[in-house]
Structures are given as structure tokens and as C-alpha cells.
Scaffold this active site. Structure first.
Site, PDB file in Angstrom:
ATOM      1  N   HIS A 257       0.826  -1.210   0.000  1.00 33.35           N
ATOM      2  CA  HIS A 257       0.000   0.000   0.000  1.00 33.35           C
ATOM      3  C   HIS A 257       0.857   1.257   0.000  1.00 33.35           C
ATOM      4  O   HIS A 257       1.844   1.370   0.713  1.00 33.35           O
ATOM      5  CB  HIS A 257      -1.011  -0.005   1.153  1.00 33.35           C
ATOM      6  CG  HIS A 257      -0.457   0.060   2.533  1.00 33.35           C
ATOM      7  ND1 HIS A 257      -0.143   1.252   3.154  1.00 33.35           N
ATOM      8  CD2 HIS A 257      -0.202  -0.910   3.441  1.00 33.35           C
ATOM      9  CE1 HIS A 257       0.287   1.016   4.386  1.00 33.35           C
ATOM     10  NE2 HIS A 257       0.273  -0.291   4.576  1.00 33.35           N
TER      11      HIS A 257
ATOM     12  N   ASP B 120       6.232   0.761   6.663  1.00 32.65           N
ATOM     13  CA  ASP B 120       4.787   0.565   6.504  1.00 32.65           C
ATOM     14  C   ASP B 120       4.213   1.646   5.604  1.00 32.65           C
ATOM     15  O   ASP B 120       3.817   2.697   6.090  1.00 32.65           O
ATOM     16  CB  ASP B 120       4.111   0.587   7.872  1.00 32.65           C
ATOM     17  CG  ASP B 120       2.634   0.254   7.814  1.00 32.65           C
ATOM     18  OD1 ASP B 120       2.213  -0.394   6.842  1.00 32.65           O
ATOM     19  OD2 ASP B 120       1.908   0.645   8.737  1.00 32.65           O
TER      20      ASP B 120
ATOM     21  N   GLU C  66      -4.949   1.875   2.411  1.00 32.35           N
ATOM     22  CA  GLU C  66      -5.040   0.721   3.306  1.00 32.35           C
ATOM     23  C   GLU C  66      -5.187   1.159   4.756  1.00 32.35           C
ATOM     24  O   GLU C  66      -5.888   0.516   5.539  1.00 32.35           O
ATOM     25  CB  GLU C  66      -3.796  -0.166   3.134  1.00 32.35           C
ATOM     26  CG  GLU C  66      -3.844  -1.468   3.913  1.00 32.35           C
ATOM     27  CD  GLU C  66      -3.319  -1.377   5.349  1.00 32.35           C
ATOM     28  OE1 GLU C  66      -3.539  -2.323   6.126  1.00 32.35           O
ATOM     29  OE2 GLU C  66      -2.692  -0.352   5.687  1.00 32.35           O
TER      30      GLU C  66
ATOM     31  N   ASP D  76       3.297  -6.344   3.379  1.00 32.10           N
ATOM     32  CA  ASP D  76       2.849  -5.253   4.254  1.00 32.10           C
ATOM     33  C   ASP D  76       3.193  -5.550   5.705  1.00 32.10           C
ATOM     34  O   ASP D  76       2.410  -5.281   6.615  1.00 32.10           O
ATOM     35  CB  ASP D  76       1.346  -5.016   4.095  1.00 32.10           C
ATOM     36  CG  ASP D  76       0.864  -3.802   4.891  1.00 32.10           C
ATOM     37  OD1 ASP D  76       1.702  -2.940   5.222  1.00 32.10           O
ATOM     38  OD2 ASP D  76      -0.346  -3.728   5.192  1.00 32.10           O
TER      39      ASP D  76
ATOM     40  N   HIS E 243       3.723   2.798  12.636  1.00 32.79           N
ATOM     41  CA  HIS E 243       2.804   3.930  12.855  1.00 32.79           C
ATOM     42  C   HIS E 243       3.385   5.013  13.761  1.00 32.79           C
ATOM     43  O   HIS E 243       2.635   5.819  14.317  1.00 32.79           O
ATOM     44  CB  HIS E 243       1.474   3.447  13.453  1.00 32.79           C
ATOM     45  CG  HIS E 243       0.659   2.595  12.534  1.00 32.79           C
ATOM     46  ND1 HIS E 243      -0.553   2.041  12.906  1.00 32.79           N
ATOM     47  CD2 HIS E 243       0.877   2.174  11.255  1.00 32.79           C
ATOM     48  CE1 HIS E 243      -1.044   1.343  11.901  1.00 32.79           C
ATOM     49  NE2 HIS E 243      -0.183   1.401  10.884  1.00 32.79           N
TER      50      HIS E 243
END
Length: 457
Positions: free
Chosen positions: A280, A292, A326, A354, A424
Site C-alpha cells: 500500500h 509501513d 489501506e 505489508d 505507525h
């Protein structure tokens, strides 16, 4: 008589099988050398991270990423490169969040925090209330509105450190972030603080999507760092009188247009059979989205480049897809399926990367038992490149919808021990990606695509 025939058949077929294995081993070695010597994934990732940066769906940077990866696919040798328009959520974080804990008789304790994706904002005045800590949804239900109403709920769901497979721990604790705000709101909470989903303790908060239940009020939700979570929990255990305050100005704007980016090499024998490999393109906005999922995107482009550079003429059509959205909506994967259904496409196989660009350990295979057994016949071809685990399992959020139209699926399974250090968070930057590890993942993905293209499933 029958028992004598079977060994003879096996003996007859064995030399042919060995010859095929030798040929495949040589071709995979050629593909591997191409990736390890001439690979472009690492430099492409550098450009994505340093020249484009964070790529939250709907942002100008996301559009720049669309344009950059379309160019990279052309440079990789794709026969055709095109865009698939899709409407995506457009959430903005606003000004930097602020928060603190005020303990009676002590100086304010500043929090390291960030808004959860799709969260409602507090407005400029912020919110302030007492804190209720819960370690499970069962505990939240037991406390109920009598205790929760008017409070800020602190979800202290620690990732289980005893799990060697860290995604298992992430899956168990992730409910606090995804569903916690709405569950707390159902009991009258005015806000939520979530312990960051991280396997280490530090001062970096980790964002991620929350999903509101429209049956309850939408309340502001933030993640706090694991160090802050440990400190806050300790204060509450000491029965300290304290108040939490935080301010965020995030907002959900109207949906906007974005794109999946698709590059393909047309198959020579079965062009209508499609093999998809992808990751993604969007990322959260706290950092560069290197692991990510910049890593998976660049590995997917490298699969096409390396296969073509090695002189392979694929039998089936190979597609590298840079899926959009995503992280906070899944619209790119849904659109890819919608177009495939509309065009009545035949999708043989979909592979997703991913879980970061760390050292590859194996593949999770979502397919029939017969197909799984076929893939297991190739396992020794992966051993020289560090992949030993080929087993049943899930694939990925973006290729997952293809199962609806009969595709077999797989997900790259890298070593996950360091992934949730950066996932994240503000630490998900290019400098935390190893060129060697990134290339090893790409070459193993290319090997699997090569074998499935050659032999089918």
C-alpha cells in the site's frame, strides 16, 4: 502387480522433476543476482521517503507518491502503467496535539501523544477529566456508566511480550485502538487515551485507525507513548488524584479522489490470467512510512523489474499494484476488486508485502490444500535465500478481497521482532530500513511469482 508399477512410475518421473528443479534453481539464482547487484528498491524507497514523505490518503504527498511510483514502474520496464481512480477518506491531523497529566501537589506531566486516525477533534479548548484505567473490554463492561461517565478512559492493553509472533500480540491488543473509543463512549466517556501498540518502551506515540460506531457519540481519541502509559498506570495504582487534559484539532473532510497505481507485464501464453503483487502506497503522517509500507511497494516494483531484467518472459500477466488507502479505509483494495469483477478478470494469485522490509522468513499461503502442497514442492528452492517457512495463513488487507473471485493468496512473512518498534510511529523512517533485508524480501517475492507464473496453481 500394482505395487510394482508405482515405484517404476516414480523412478521414471524423478529425473524430469530434478531437471526442472535445476532449471528453476538457476533462474531464481539469476533473479536473485539481479536484485542483489542491480536492485532499485532501496533507492526508490529513499526517493519516496525523502522527496515525497508521509503519504496520508487525500494529501498532496499521496498524489506525489502516485506520480512517483507510476514513473518508477515505467523505469522498471512495465509494458503498461495506469491509474485506477478511487474515492478515499480525507482525514487531517491539524495542529500538533498537546496533553498533560496533573497530579495533585505536583508539576504537570507532559504527555507524548498523537491523535488516532479518523479521530474527532476536541476543538481548541480541549477536554479535561479524571482518568479510568482498563486493561480489557470485560473490565470496561464491569465498570459501566456509573464509573465511566464523564471520564477519560485509559486503555492500557499491553502487547503480550511472551508471543514470539508479534502480530499475534498486535491483533489481541489492537481492539483498544480500533473499537475502544466507541465502546467507551457507549458508557458516557468524553475521551480516550490508548497505550501505543508497540513492543518496546519509549517516548514515541504510535497512531493507527479507529473505527467509530455510529450508534454512539464520537469522542476524541489519542495514543500515548508506552513510557507514559507505564507512568500513568503507576500513578493510578498509587491512588493519586489526577486529571488528564488533551487538545487536538483533527477533522474528517469530504472524501476526495486518489488512485491505485498499476504496472503490468503482459503474459505470452495466458495473458488473461493475472498474478498480482503489491503493497500500500499510503502511510500515516507522523513519519515517512518506510517500513509501513514503502518497503512493500518498492519490493513489488522490484519484482517486475528483476523478472524482466533476468530475461523471463512470463506466461501470465504480472501486475504490480500500489494500493491507496489501506491505513484508514481500505478503499484501494475494494476498488481493485470492483474493477476486476466489472472486467470479468481471472485472478490466479495475489501476493502482498505489508509487514515491513525486514529479513524474510517465509510466506503465509491462503489457498486450497492441493495448491499448498504444490507450493511446498518448491520449498528447497527458497532455502538458499533464507526462507524456510511456507505454511497456511492470511495474506494482506489489499489482496484479500480477491479471494471473493477465486484468487489464491499469500503474504510475505518477514522477521517481525523490530516491526512494532516503528510501526505507525515517528521512527518509521528510511534510515531504519536495511538495503540487504529489503532486497532479500524482493528476491524471494520474485521467486514465488516466477514459480507460480511458470507452473500455475
Amino acid at each position: 502387480m500394482f505395487k510394482k508399477i508405482i515405484p517404476a512410475v516414480i523412478i521414471f518421473l524423478l529425473p524430469a522433476f530434478c531437471v526442472a528443479q535445476a532449471e528453476d534453481s538457476a533462474m531464481i539464482r539469476k533473479i536473485a543476482d539481479e536484485v542483489l547487484i542491480n536492485g532499485k528498491a532501496y533507492e526508490n524507497l529513499r526517493f519516496l521517503c525523502k522527496k515525497v514523505g508521509p503519504r496520508l490518503s487525500g494529501s498532496p504527498q499521496a498524489q506525489k507518491a502516485v506520480e512517483a511510483t507510476a514513473r518508477m514502474l515505467k523505469e522498471a520496464g512495465a509494458d503498461t502503467v495506469y491509474l485506477q481512480p478511487c474515492m478515499v477518506p480525507h482525514w487531517v491531523r491539524g495542529i500538533k496535539e498537546k496533553g498533560l497529566i496533573q497530579v495533585a501537589g505536583k508539576a504537570p506531566y507532559p504527555l507524548h501523544l498523537c491523535s488516532l486516525g479518523n479521530s474527532l477533534g476536541t476543538g481548541k479548548k480541549g477536554i479535561s477529566a479524571g482518568v479510568v484505567e482498563v486493561r480489557s473490554f470485560k473490565e470496561l463492561d464491569q465498570l459501566g456508566a456509573t464509573v465511566i461517565k464523564g471520564k477519560i478512559v485509559f486503555f492500557n492493553f499491553e502487547m503480550n511480550p511472551t508471543y514470539i509472533h508479534t502480530f499475534r500480540a498486535y491483533g489481541e491488543s489492537g481492539g483498544s485502538r480500533v473499537a475502544g473509543p466507541s465502546k467507551a463512549a457507549s458508557y458516557g466517556a468524553i475521551g480516550v487515551m490508548v497505550r501505543s501498540l508497540a513492543s518496546n518502551t519509549d517516548d514515541f506515540p504510535h497512531t493507527g485507525v479507529t473505527v467509530y460506531n455510529d450508534s454512539f457519540p464520537k469522542i476524541p481519541a489519542v495514543a500515548i507513548s508506552t513510557n507514559d502509559a507505564e507512568w500513568l498506570s503507576k500513578q493510578l495504582k498509587l491512588r493519586m488524584v489526577l486529571t488528564a487534559s488533551f487538545t487536538n484539532t483533527c477533522a474528517m473532510l469530504p472524501d476526495t479522489i486518489s488512485y491505485n497505481v498499476v504496472g503490468e507485464i503482459k503474459g505470452k501464453e495466458f495473458p488473461k490470467e493475472i498474478i498480482t503483487v503489491g503493497g500500500h502506497l499510503d502511510s500515516w503522517d507522523l513519519a515517512e512510512g518506510a517500513q509501513d509500507d514503502g518497503a512493500g511497494v518498492m519490493q513489488s516494483i522490484e519484482v517486475l523489474r528483476a523478472i524482466k531484467a533476468a530475461g523471463v518472459q512470463p506466461k501470465r500477466t504480472l501486475r504490480a499494484v500500489m494500493f491507496m488507502n489501506e491505513e484508514n479505509g481500505g478503499r484501494g483494495g475494494e476498488k481493485y476488486l470492483e474493477i476486476a469483477e466489472k472486467n470479468k478478470e481471472t485472478h490466479l494469485f495475489g501476493l502482498e508485502s505489508d509487514e515491513g522490509g525486514f529479513t524474510p522468513r517465509g510466506f503465509r499461503l491462503d489457498m486450497t490444500e492441493a495448491q499448498l502442497n504444490k507450493v511446498l514442492q518448491w520449498k528447497n528452492l527458497f532455502y538458499p535465500y533464507g526462507v524456510y517457512e511456507l505454511a497456511a495463513g492470511g495474506s494482506g488487507a489489499d489482496v484479500g478481497p480477491l479471494k471473493k473471485i477465486g484468487a489464491s493468496l499469500a503474504g510475505l512473512n518477514p522477521d517481525s521482532q523490530r516491526y512494532f518498534d516503528v510501526h505507525h510511529a515517528g521512527t518509521d523512517v528510511f534510515e531504519n530500513v536495511s538495503k540487504r533485508e529489503l532486497n532479500l524480501g524482493a528476491l524471494n517475492m520474485a521467486a514465488l511469482i516466477y514459480l507460480i507464473d511458470k507452473y500455475g496453481l
